[in-house]
Design an enzyme around this catalytic site. Structure first.
Site, short mmCIF file in Angstrom:
data_model
loop_
_atom_site.label_atom_id
_atom_site.label_comp_id
_atom_site.label_asym_id
_atom_site.label_seq_id
_atom_site.Cartn_x
_atom_site.Cartn_y
_atom_site.Cartn_z
N GLY A 4 -7.07 -17.17 -4.57
CA GLY A 4 -7.15 -17.60 -3.17
C GLY A 4 -6.93 -19.09 -3.03
O GLY A 4 -5.99 -19.65 -3.60
N PRO A 5 -7.80 -19.78 -2.31
CA PRO A 5 -7.63 -21.22 -2.08
C PRO A 5 -7.78 -22.07 -3.34
O PRO A 5 -7.43 -23.25 -3.34
CB PRO A 5 -8.73 -21.56 -1.06
CG PRO A 5 -9.75 -20.47 -1.23
CD PRO A 5 -8.98 -19.25 -1.59
N GLY A 16 1.31 -16.92 12.17
CA GLY A 16 1.64 -15.50 12.25
C GLY A 16 2.18 -14.93 10.97
O GLY A 16 1.61 -15.07 9.90
N ALA A 53 3.37 -20.63 2.55
CA ALA A 53 3.31 -19.58 3.56
C ALA A 53 2.13 -19.78 4.51
O ALA A 53 2.21 -19.42 5.69
CB ALA A 53 3.21 -18.21 2.90
N ASP A 63 2.47 -12.06 -0.88
CA ASP A 63 3.85 -11.61 -1.06
C ASP A 63 4.77 -12.79 -1.36
O ASP A 63 5.70 -12.69 -2.16
CB ASP A 63 4.34 -10.89 0.20
CG ASP A 63 3.51 -9.66 0.51
OD1 ASP A 63 3.00 -9.02 -0.42
OD2 ASP A 63 3.38 -9.32 1.71
N SER A 86 0.83 -1.20 0.00
CA SER A 86 0.00 0.00 0.00
C SER A 86 0.87 1.25 0.00
O SER A 86 2.08 1.20 0.22
CB SER A 86 -0.91 -0.01 1.23
OG SER A 86 -0.12 -0.06 2.42
#
Length: 310
Positions: free
Chosen positions: A226-227, A291, A286, A256, A140
């Site tokens: 996405g999934p 976290g 990832a 990322d 951003s």
């Protein structure tokens, strides 16, 4: 001066903090476990992903105040070369909290401090001193930066003959495709906005991406599903890769990581078929970690090996 094939830019990085707690009760003090700190923000995460694959990139990012100093220390601990552009406002923080009772994840993000005109010029001047093969602008924009900021980055990339990869959203993404870049990575909703429609069905994604390409917005459009996985589209090719089924613990940094995997693969002169598979492998890997830790290289390699036959 050291030369780099890949430079990543993060104008709005974050000091990522993550912790566990048990039970979310309104108006009561929530006791959290010892927090974990990570250097975060789009381009920094991309550089971390590249490093996990054995590659090297220069991470260029803004840094301000005590949080910025800690951010720099965390990047250095990852053995990632970096150039910090110091700003007056403090680097922002983000917080991820996991309720062990429900395994629910709560993500809190804060806006970045204002960037002055002088600081904006310092960022652009820094980029102009390098001539990498690939430049990655991810994340951003801070307050004070115009939505056309990434257009200025694109102009610098063109002058240095660098291939620019942009991963952002909203007006910043819309503006940068007006000037044209090498690769963009929107999700389906962002792609719909780029072509001026409310929504897109799966079968419409290919044609929508080709509209962007035909207008000179990008040479390659990678659409995150996405999934479900992702698709890579060029003017004459379409490649869909399903996401492998993994035990998900966190989605932080998955996008990322996907960009990092693709950029690393591009820098290794791998085919586009392998590029998108490395992207999906890293993004999926990832999600296997808690976290803000991104992925482990061994997990990404294992998932890529599985995807090679898909």
């Amino acid at each position: 001066m050291t030369t780099y094939d890949i430079i990543t830019l993060t104008v709005n990085p974050a000091l990522d903090k993550s912790a566990h707690f048990k039970g979310l009760v309104a108006e009561q003090k929530i006791r959290c476990e010892e927090p974990r700190f990570d250097a975060g923000g789009g381009g920094i995460n991309v550089s971390k992903a590249i490093s996990r694959l054995g590659g090297t990139s220069l991470a260029v990012f803004t840094s301000g105040g005590p949080t910025g100093k800690m951010l720099e220390e965390l990047v250095a601990k990852e053995s990632i070369p970096f150039q910090a552009i110091h700003i007056q406002t403090w680097t922002r923080e983000s917080f991820v909290a996991v309720d062990d009772n429900t395994n629910s994840q709560y993500r809190f993000g804060f806006t970045g401090g204002e960037i002055t005109d002088e600081e904006e010029q310092a960022i652009l001047n820094s980029l102009a001193t390098f001539k990498p093969k690939f430049m990655v602008a991810s994340g951003s924009l801070n307050e004070g930066l115009p939505t056309a900021f990434y257009q200025k980055v694109a102009e610098i990339a063109k002058k240095s003959n660098s291939k620019l990869i942009v991963d952002t959203s909203g007006e910043a993404l819309k503006k940068v495709v007006e000037i044209g870049v090498y690769l963009i990575k929107p999700n389906v909703g962002e792609l719909a906005k780029l072509i001026g429609v409310e929504r897109l069905e799966m079968e419409e994604v290919n044609e929508a991406a080709k509209q962007i390409i035909a207008k000179g917005g990008a040479e390659i459009v990678v659409v995150s599903l996405g999934p479900q996985g992702a698709v890579l589209v060029t003017k004459d090719s379409y490649e869909f890769v399903p996401a492998p089924n993994v035990a998900k613990k966190s989605t932080v940094g998955a996008g990322d990581s996907m960009v990092g995997g693709m950029v690393w693969a591009l820098s290794q002169n791998k085919s586009l078929k392998k590029v998108i598979r490395w992207g999906v492998a890293c993004g999926s890997a990832a999600t296997m970690n808690e976290g803000t830790q991104l992925f482990k290289g061994a997990d990404a390699q294992r998932l890529f090996d599985w995807l090679k036959s898909k």
